[in-house]
Design a protein around this motif. Structure first.
Motif, PDB file in Angstrom:
ATOM      1  N   LEU A 482       0.700  -1.413   0.040  1.00 22.79           N
ATOM      2  CA  LEU A 482       0.092   0.032   0.031  1.00 22.79           C
ATOM      3  C   LEU A 482       0.738   1.328   0.021  1.00 22.79           C
ATOM      4  CD1 LEU A 482      -1.000   0.916   3.551  1.00 22.79           C
ATOM      5  CD2 LEU A 482      -0.407  -1.766   3.016  1.00 22.79           C
ATOM      6  N   PHE A 483       0.264   2.379  -0.249  1.00 26.60           N
ATOM      7  CA  PHE A 483       0.941   3.707  -0.391  1.00 26.60           C
ATOM      8  C   PHE A 483       0.735   4.101   1.142  1.00 26.60           C
ATOM      9  CE2 PHE A 483       0.397   3.962  -5.059  1.00 26.60           C
ATOM     10  CZ  PHE A 483       1.458   4.044  -5.250  1.00 26.60           C
ATOM     11  N   ARG A 514      -4.313   9.404  -3.933  1.00 22.61           N
ATOM     12  CA  ARG A 514      -4.287   8.066  -3.474  1.00 22.61           C
ATOM     13  C   ARG A 514      -2.955   7.460  -3.556  1.00 22.61           C
ATOM     14  NH1 ARG A 514      -9.901   5.874  -6.176  1.00 22.61           N
ATOM     15  NH2 ARG A 514     -11.284   6.931  -4.611  1.00 22.61           N
ATOM     16  N   VAL A 515      -1.915   8.335  -4.298  1.00 19.91           N
ATOM     17  CA  VAL A 515      -0.697   8.026  -4.854  1.00 19.91           C
ATOM     18  C   VAL A 515       0.296   8.644  -3.544  1.00 19.91           C
ATOM     19  CG1 VAL A 515       1.258   7.992  -6.143  1.00 19.91           C
ATOM     20  CG2 VAL A 515      -0.888   7.348  -6.934  1.00 19.91           C
ATOM     21  N   GLY A 516       1.008   7.775  -2.728  1.00 18.86           N
ATOM     22  CA  GLY A 516       1.630   8.386  -1.894  1.00 18.86           C
ATOM     23  C   GLY A 516       3.370   8.567  -2.119  1.00 18.86           C
ATOM     24  N   GLU A 517       4.105   9.311  -1.043  1.00 21.16           N
ATOM     25  CA  GLU A 517       5.522   9.438  -1.347  1.00 21.16           C
ATOM     26  C   GLU A 517       6.142   7.844  -1.146  1.00 21.16           C
ATOM     27  OE1 GLU A 517       8.846  11.825   0.922  1.00 21.16           O
ATOM     28  OE2 GLU A 517       6.984  12.565   1.214  1.00 21.16           O
ATOM     29  N   SER A 518       5.625   7.167  -0.427  1.00 26.22           N
ATOM     30  CA  SER A 518       6.280   5.924  -0.273  1.00 26.22           C
ATOM     31  C   SER A 518       5.431   4.871  -0.414  1.00 26.22           C
ATOM     32  CB  SER A 518       6.999   5.810   1.166  1.00 26.22           C
ATOM     33  OG  SER A 518       8.001   6.789   1.380  1.00 26.22           O
ATOM     34  N   ILE A 519       6.032   3.718  -0.690  1.00 22.76           N
ATOM     35  CA  ILE A 519       4.988   2.195  -0.559  1.00 22.76           C
ATOM     36  C   ILE A 519       5.696   1.335   0.574  1.00 22.76           C
ATOM     37  CG2 ILE A 519       4.708   0.165  -2.078  1.00 22.76           C
ATOM     38  CD1 ILE A 519       5.197   1.895  -4.231  1.00 22.76           C
ATOM     39  N   PHE A 520       4.749   0.953   1.163  1.00 22.49           N
ATOM     40  CA  PHE A 520       4.646  -0.046   2.315  1.00 22.49           C
ATOM     41  C   PHE A 520       4.465  -1.320   2.141  1.00 22.49           C
ATOM     42  CE2 PHE A 520       3.809   3.895   5.421  1.00 22.49           C
ATOM     43  CZ  PHE A 520       4.977   4.456   5.201  1.00 22.49           C
ATOM     44  N   ILE A 521       5.370  -2.277   2.560  1.00 25.02           N
ATOM     45  CA  ILE A 521       4.964  -3.940   2.595  1.00 25.02           C
ATOM     46  C   ILE A 521       4.770  -4.282   3.849  1.00 25.02           C
ATOM     47  CG2 ILE A 521       5.570  -6.022   1.921  1.00 25.02           C
ATOM     48  CD1 ILE A 521       7.380  -4.992  -0.397  1.00 25.02           C
ATOM     49  N   TYR A 522       3.433  -4.576   4.154  1.00 26.15           N
ATOM     50  CA  TYR A 522       3.181  -5.327   5.644  1.00 26.15           C
ATOM     51  C   TYR A 522       3.099  -6.667   5.435  1.00 26.15           C
ATOM     52  CZ  TYR A 522       2.153  -1.114   7.890  1.00 26.15           C
ATOM     53  OH  TYR A 522       2.070   0.358   8.685  1.00 26.15           O
ATOM     54  N   GLU A 523       3.570  -7.553   6.480  1.00 25.79           N
ATOM     55  CA  GLU A 523       3.658  -9.161   6.408  1.00 25.79           C
ATOM     56  C   GLU A 523       2.789  -9.313   7.808  1.00 25.79           C
ATOM     57  OE1 GLU A 523       6.471 -12.739   6.277  1.00 25.79           O
ATOM     58  OE2 GLU A 523       7.361 -10.771   6.219  1.00 25.79           O
ATOM     59  N   ARG A 524       2.040 -10.335   7.561  1.00 21.64           N
ATOM     60  CA  ARG A 524       1.368 -10.787   8.930  1.00 21.64           C
ATOM     61  C   ARG A 524       2.114 -11.974   9.678  1.00 21.64           C
ATOM     62  NH1 ARG A 524      -2.828 -15.199   9.245  1.00 21.64           N
ATOM     63  NH2 ARG A 524      -2.390 -15.281   6.768  1.00 21.64           N
ATOM     64  N   HIS A 525       2.263 -11.771  10.876  1.00 21.94           N
ATOM     65  CA  HIS A 525       2.856 -12.673  11.787  1.00 21.94           C
ATOM     66  C   HIS A 525       1.997 -13.298  12.766  1.00 21.94           C
ATOM     67  CE1 HIS A 525       7.030 -11.074  10.648  1.00 21.94           C
ATOM     68  NE2 HIS A 525       6.490 -10.225  10.544  1.00 21.94           N
TER      69      HIS A 525
END
Length: 525
Positions: A482-483, A514-525
């Motif tokens: 997500l952004f 809806r377009v941000g400065e950075s992209i994040f990757i989230y992982e489920r733990h």
């Protein structure tokens, strides 16, 4: 007053005669010494190839979704039998001829067992760079036949300096191929003073450009009329060149599409029906009629604009047909609601002719002007090629590493969900393994029963959409992409389901909507 006008006309005729004599003398010298001409051609070819390969390497950003979703993604599915086809391919408005070319490259790599993701990404780009280089060569030698060596050199300089050409020409976009084919066709077009004209060759290249992108007819319509008007043997032109080449192009295109659509499909007709008559293109945004005049053209031509305007005042009589093509193309696209910078890219080489004439007439100031032109184009070229909007490509490199996790049967299989505006990133062509991936879909309303825009519903109420789509923890994806602008809106969902941010990737200095400065990757733990 009349005597003054007559005198000016006489002086203009004298200048034209002198110019023709100088050009005639230049060509006779070249013909007398073909070795020098051959050496020059070899140097130009080598320079253009090296230049465009460097150009290719230094463009590491994304521009528009079509450079992947209308080419590489389709090619990947054709060869490797997995991937995603957008609604255009289901509606039959895109031709398979263009992605088929890349599919052939993919198939060769697959057969020799060299289908690494690195080659799948870069080989099509290198191929586009070589096509652009061949167009550069033809463009230089075309101007050299029309003008003296000085004008040809400065025109070529302006063409190579163009930041937008640098930004676009090596991308796997139909617009890039259309522009390169237009340059190649122009070399054989019967312009006044051209010594390389060939009706069969230029019409074949125009037909190929139309197969790749039907809107190529907009650029070539006034040129085709001009040729017909100037041609002495009009009937012969139609019966021996236009009809055979046109029929062959339609038949070949239809046969290719028939094979892959598994039914008779005329994509050129469908393209017009959906985009013009049904106005589907408006779904992707609309602009005021004057957008190209006030913004679009100025951005595309960039710092070359003052030289283009100056060159028009000098050579508008000599190249009035080329100027007419530029005006006609901008006018036609101005009448269409959906507008993009890349749509008018094919007329950019036409504009460079006037820029080169302008620089050659500046005499003492032209070296200073050339330095200013080079620097002012180099900055946006490098920034847009290396920095602006690079995150959507970089994130795929990170996700590609999950392919190793997917091959391990003892670990949880990766399941990736892109919570971004639809088609923000490439897809399977940039990971080249059958990971489970999904994005928010956004097909236009084709008045079909049960239509809904998934992306719009998500952004309207993101938390509600997530809770509804994943009522059980067992159905949750393993990774979310997500952004940064979305993070605050879904933070409650991320915390409740043990999603942890593992990667942050820079995307742009100019976030918008809806377009941000950075992209994040989230992982489920």
């Amino acid at each position: 007053m009349e005597s003054l006008r007559s005198r000016l006309k006489f002086e203009n005729k004298v200048e034209d005669v002198k110019l023709r004599k100088r050009k005639s003398l230049l060509y006779s010298k070249e013909e007398e010494n073909p070795l020098n001409n051959g050496v020059l051609r070899a140097r130009v070819v080598l320079f253009c190839v090296v230049f465009r390969l460097i150009n290719c390497i230094l463009v590491q950003t994304s521009f528009v979704p079509d450079e992947y979703w209308q080419s590489l993604e389709v090619s990947h599915r054709m060869v490797f039998n997995y991937g995603y086809l957008t609604w255009e391919w289901k509606a039959g408005i895109r031709g398979f001829s263009y992605p088929l070319f890349f599919a052939l490259l993919y198939k060769i790599l697959h057969l020799i067992n060299y289908d690494s993701v690195y080659l799948l990404i870069w080989l099509p780009r290198v191929t586009q760079a070589l096509l652009a280089a061949s167009a550069d060569v033809k463009f230089f030698f075309l101007i050299r036949t029309l003008e003296n060596h000085d004008v040809a050199r400065w025109t070529f300089f302006c063409h190579l300096c163009s930041w937008f050409t640098w930004f676009c020409c090596t991308r796997t976009l139909t617009n890039s191929t259309e522009t390169s084919l237009t340059c190649l066709a122009l070399f054989y077009f019967p312009l006044s003073g051209s010594k390389t004209s060939s009706s069969t060759k230029y019409l074949a290249l125009v037909a190929l450009a139309v197969i790749v992108r039907p809107t190529a007819l907009i650029v070539w319509f006034p040129l085709l009329l001009y040729h017909f008007w100037q041609e002495e043997h009009k009937l012969r032109l139609i019966t021996h060149s236009c009809i055979p080449i046109g029929v062959a192009a339609v038949v070949i295109s239809a046969l290719i599409d028939c094979v892959f659509y598994e039914k008779w499909t005329l994509v050129q007709f469908n393209f017009l029906k959906f985009n013009i008559f049904h106005g589907v293109a408006d779904f992707y945004g609309s602009h005021p009629w004057h957008w190209y005049l006030t913004q679009g053209f100025a951005v595309v031509i960039g710092p070359n604009l003052p030289f283009f305007l100056h060159g028009c005042t000098i050579a508008f009589r000599r190249y009035k047909i080329l100027l007419a093509v530029v005006i006609w193309t901008i006018t036609v696209y101005s009448l269409l609601p959906h507008k993009e910078f890349r749509f008018i890219y094919p007329v950019l080489p036409f504009c460079m002719i006037f820029c080169g004439i302008s620089l050659s007439h500046l005499k003492a100031w032209r070296r200073v002007a050339a330095v200013v032109l080079l620097v002012s184009n180099l900055v946006p070229a490098l920034y847009t090629g290396l920095i602006h909007q690079r995150g959507t490509l970089d994130v795929m490199s990170h996700l590609q590493m999950l392919c190793e996790d997917g091959s391990d049967s003892t670990r949880l299989q990766p399941d990736i969900l892109f919570l971004m505006p639809c088609h923000s990133t490439p897809f399977y062509s940039h990971v080249h393994c059958p990971l489970k991936m999904r994005f928010l879909e956004c097909p236009p309303d084709l008045e079909e029963e049960g239509y809904f825009d998934e992306a719009e519903r998500f952004y309207d109420k993101p938390l509600l959409w997530l809770k509804t789509s994943f009522p059980y923890k067992s159905s949750l994806p393993t990774h979310l992409v997500l952004f940064d602008v979305l993070e605050k809106d879904i933070s409650a969902f991320l915390q409740a389901n043990n999603f942890v941010k593992t990667t942050e990737i820079f995307h742009t200095h100019f976030p918008e909507g809806r377009v941000g400065e950075s992209i994040f990757i989230y992982e489920r733990h």
